[in-house]
Design a protein around this motif. Sequence first.
Motif, PDB file in Angstrom:
ATOM      1  N   UNK A  76       1.142  -0.975   0.088  1.00  0.00           N
ATOM      2  CA  UNK A  76       0.029   0.053   0.120  1.00  0.00           C
ATOM      3  C   UNK A  76       0.705   1.438   0.397  1.00  0.00           C
ATOM      4  N   UNK A  77       0.503   1.999  -0.643  1.00  0.00           N
ATOM      5  CA  UNK A  77       1.182   3.145  -0.683  1.00  0.00           C
ATOM      6  C   UNK A  77       1.538   4.228   0.440  1.00  0.00           C
ATOM      7  N   UNK A  78       0.644   4.414   1.776  1.00  0.00           N
ATOM      8  CA  UNK A  78       0.812   4.800   3.204  1.00  0.00           C
ATOM      9  C   UNK A  78       1.183   3.989   3.689  1.00  0.00           C
ATOM     10  N   UNK A  79       2.231   2.639   3.288  1.00  0.00           N
ATOM     11  CA  UNK A  79       2.601   1.661   4.027  1.00  0.00           C
ATOM     12  C   UNK A  79       4.332   2.493   4.911  1.00  0.00           C
ATOM     13  N   UNK A  80       4.814   2.421   5.933  1.00  0.00           N
ATOM     14  CA  UNK A  80       6.131   2.968   5.941  1.00  0.00           C
ATOM     15  C   UNK A  80       7.168   2.017   4.950  1.00  0.00           C
ATOM     16  N   UNK A  81       8.198   2.605   4.708  1.00  0.00           N
ATOM     17  CA  UNK A  81       8.862   2.090   3.753  1.00  0.00           C
ATOM     18  C   UNK A  81      10.248   0.620   4.824  1.00  0.00           C
ATOM     19  N   UNK A  82      10.032   0.867   6.024  1.00  0.00           N
ATOM     20  CA  UNK A  82      10.682   0.213   6.729  1.00  0.00           C
ATOM     21  C   UNK A  82      10.145  -0.870   7.256  1.00  0.00           C
ATOM     22  N   UNK A  83       8.605  -0.798   7.641  1.00  0.00           N
ATOM     23  CA  UNK A  83       8.119  -1.546   7.760  1.00  0.00           C
ATOM     24  C   UNK A  83       7.330  -2.642   6.212  1.00  0.00           C
ATOM     25  N   UNK A  84       7.821  -1.486   5.245  1.00  0.00           N
ATOM     26  CA  UNK A  84       7.913  -2.800   4.183  1.00  0.00           C
ATOM     27  C   UNK A  84       8.965  -4.063   3.739  1.00  0.00           C
TER      28      UNK A  84
ATOM     29  N   UNK B  87      16.960  -3.763   7.884  1.00  0.00           N
ATOM     30  CA  UNK B  87      15.707  -2.698   7.008  1.00  0.00           C
ATOM     31  C   UNK B  87      16.968  -1.056   7.570  1.00  0.00           C
ATOM     32  N   UNK B  88      16.823  -0.793   8.445  1.00  0.00           N
ATOM     33  CA  UNK B  88      18.066   0.521   8.592  1.00  0.00           C
ATOM     34  C   UNK B  88      18.912   0.440   7.825  1.00  0.00           C
ATOM     35  N   UNK B  89      19.539  -0.356   8.136  1.00  0.00           N
ATOM     36  CA  UNK B  89      21.073  -0.396   6.591  1.00  0.00           C
ATOM     37  C   UNK B  89      20.682  -0.187   5.334  1.00  0.00           C
ATOM     38  N   UNK B  90      19.388  -0.919   4.802  1.00  0.00           N
ATOM     39  CA  UNK B  90      19.033  -0.330   3.533  1.00  0.00           C
ATOM     40  C   UNK B  90      18.656   0.515   3.511  1.00  0.00           C
ATOM     41  N   UNK B  91      18.263   1.288   4.338  1.00  0.00           N
ATOM     42  CA  UNK B  91      17.365   2.658   3.622  1.00  0.00           C
ATOM     43  C   UNK B  91      18.720   3.571   4.108  1.00  0.00           C
TER      44      UNK B  91
ATOM     45  N   UNK C 205       9.166   7.338   5.980  1.00  0.00           N
ATOM     46  CA  UNK C 205       9.617   7.381   4.408  1.00  0.00           C
ATOM     47  C   UNK C 205       7.606   6.552   3.983  1.00  0.00           C
ATOM     48  N   UNK C 206       7.189   6.995   3.182  1.00  0.00           N
ATOM     49  CA  UNK C 206       5.724   5.432   2.529  1.00  0.00           C
ATOM     50  C   UNK C 206       6.654   5.069   0.996  1.00  0.00           C
ATOM     51  N   UNK C 207       5.559   4.405   1.175  1.00  0.00           N
ATOM     52  CA  UNK C 207       6.016   3.622   0.634  1.00  0.00           C
ATOM     53  C   UNK C 207       5.521   4.484  -1.622  1.00  0.00           C
ATOM     54  N   UNK C 208       4.443   5.702  -0.454  1.00  0.00           N
ATOM     55  CA  UNK C 208       4.364   5.767  -1.740  1.00  0.00           C
ATOM     56  C   UNK C 208       4.970   6.962  -3.043  1.00  0.00           C
ATOM     57  N   UNK C 209       5.780   7.206  -1.805  1.00  0.00           N
ATOM     58  CA  UNK C 209       6.738   9.086  -1.457  1.00  0.00           C
ATOM     59  C   UNK C 209       8.166   8.726  -3.033  1.00  0.00           C
TER      60      UNK C 209
END
Length: 119
Positions: A10-18, A30-34, A43-47
């Motif tokens: 979903x576009x409203x999901x946080x990238x870290x949680x995704x 996930x933090x290292x990848x970010x 940041x959200x996935x949709x952005x």
Amino acid sequence: MVLILGVNFNEHKLVKKALETFYALGPAKSERILAKYCIHPRAKVGTLPPKTVTALTAELSTMTIENDARKIVQDNIKRLRDIGTYRGRRHAMGLPVRGQRTRNQTETSRRLNRVERRG
């Protein structure tokens, strides 16, 4: 919906949680990848721009996640059982493996440590 490694998010999901929804990717990875791709933790996935999404997909495709990681864990448990270690026997019996008490609450371990038994 944004497609990352074949999974719609979903576009409203946080990238870290995704990223953490993939098996074998925890908070630290996930933090290292970010940080590697300069993505803000909130940041959200949709952005995300399409270039970043393809870069994330390429990065995840090189990592050992999902079915590969599950297979490695199952192979490790099978190896412990084959050589007859204490931990392997506990896995085979469906009991707690890491020293937890068995007097009262073993329902979680019985549910999670189910490994096929050989008769």
